[in-house]
Design an enzyme around this catalytic site. Sequence first.
Site, PDB file in Angstrom:
ATOM      1  N   ALA A  14       0.801  -1.230   0.000  1.00 48.95           N
ATOM      2  CA  ALA A  14       0.000   0.000   0.000  1.00 48.95           C
ATOM      3  C   ALA A  14       0.832   1.277   0.000  1.00 48.95           C
ATOM      4  CB  ALA A  14      -0.941  -0.001   1.202  1.00 48.95           C
ATOM      5  N   GLY A  17       1.872   3.117  -5.898  1.00 49.53           N
ATOM      6  CA  GLY A  17       1.031   2.673  -7.002  1.00 49.53           C
ATOM      7  C   GLY A  17      -0.423   2.447  -6.663  1.00 49.53           C
ATOM      8  N   GLY A  19      -1.890   0.247  -4.722  1.00 48.44           N
ATOM      9  CA  GLY A  19      -2.205   0.058  -3.309  1.00 48.44           C
ATOM     10  C   GLY A  19      -2.339   1.370  -2.569  1.00 48.44           C
ATOM     11  N   SER A 137      -3.426 -10.396 -13.027  1.00 49.21           N
ATOM     12  CA  SER A 137      -3.053  -9.765 -14.294  1.00 49.21           C
ATOM     13  C   SER A 137      -3.662 -10.539 -15.454  1.00 49.21           C
ATOM     14  CB  SER A 137      -1.531  -9.739 -14.443  1.00 49.21           C
ATOM     15  OG  SER A 137      -1.142  -9.267 -15.718  1.00 49.21           O
ATOM     16  N   TYR A 160       6.669 -13.887 -13.902  1.00 51.81           N
ATOM     17  CA  TYR A 160       5.600 -12.981 -13.473  1.00 51.81           C
ATOM     18  C   TYR A 160       4.230 -13.536 -13.884  1.00 51.81           C
ATOM     19  CZ  TYR A 160       2.672  -8.788 -13.335  1.00 51.81           C
ATOM     20  OH  TYR A 160       1.661  -7.900 -13.091  1.00 51.81           O
TER      21      TYR A 160
END
Length: 268
Positions: A14, A17, A19, A137, A160
């Site tokens: 958090a 970005g 978060g 994603s 990823y």
Amino acid sequence: MRPLSEQTILITGATDGLGRHLAADLAGRGARVIAHGRDPGKLRELREELGTETARADLAELRQVERLAEELTQRYDRIDVLVNNAGVGFGPDPARREESADGIELRFAVNYLAGYHLTHKLLPLLYAPARIVNVASAGQQEIDFADPLLHEHYDGVRAYRQSKLAQIMFTIDLAEELRGTGITVNALHPATFMDTTMVRESGTTPHSRIEEGAAATLRLITAAELGGVSGHYFDGLRPADPHRQAEDPKARESLRLLSDELIAAALS
């Protein structure tokens, strides 16, 4: 659904970005926000600027994930929403394989395994109508269980994408486990290449604003019409089909077994 002013919401990752944007939005609407991060300076800034509560841990080490869960269990009676948002991208050099403190491929460890373990540890704090939101994603790639941690032919982009598919597979499994409890769990691709530190460090030109991804994520957190929806993957605001491996019960079982083995080894 309880009013936001009565909810306690934990957001991992958090301090930057997406978060951070979520923390600011939800705190501004009166929610009790627990902002997780690993940098004490950035956490202090969040407390001072947004009035959030904070929790510190490096999710690249499972003992710290364990400690974080124990700390939160001692500090709070309930958590209404858990947002598993923390993550690492492709890396500045996608050809260089990195490992966590536990010797686990870094993207698998941070993007997936930490959230898997933290969520299970925090389930006793979640009461209906609690929600779990996994920030995944649209970039998903099949996990090769002969070499799931990519010791051979490593590629950061593949690592990823595998970790993000693992998040979705976990989402489907956990929804089945929680069926009938009133606790929901969903995953989403918030937006494509948002203007975040992670995207910029990869050398990718941002395609989307953080506000776009935040709107999609906030919908899963707050929308009344999604109160009974669980085990789904969303592409932005729309329901979508994940990679076909996510729908394979045998693959999900293999992932569960691998995950539990890695966690047991790290904590032994």
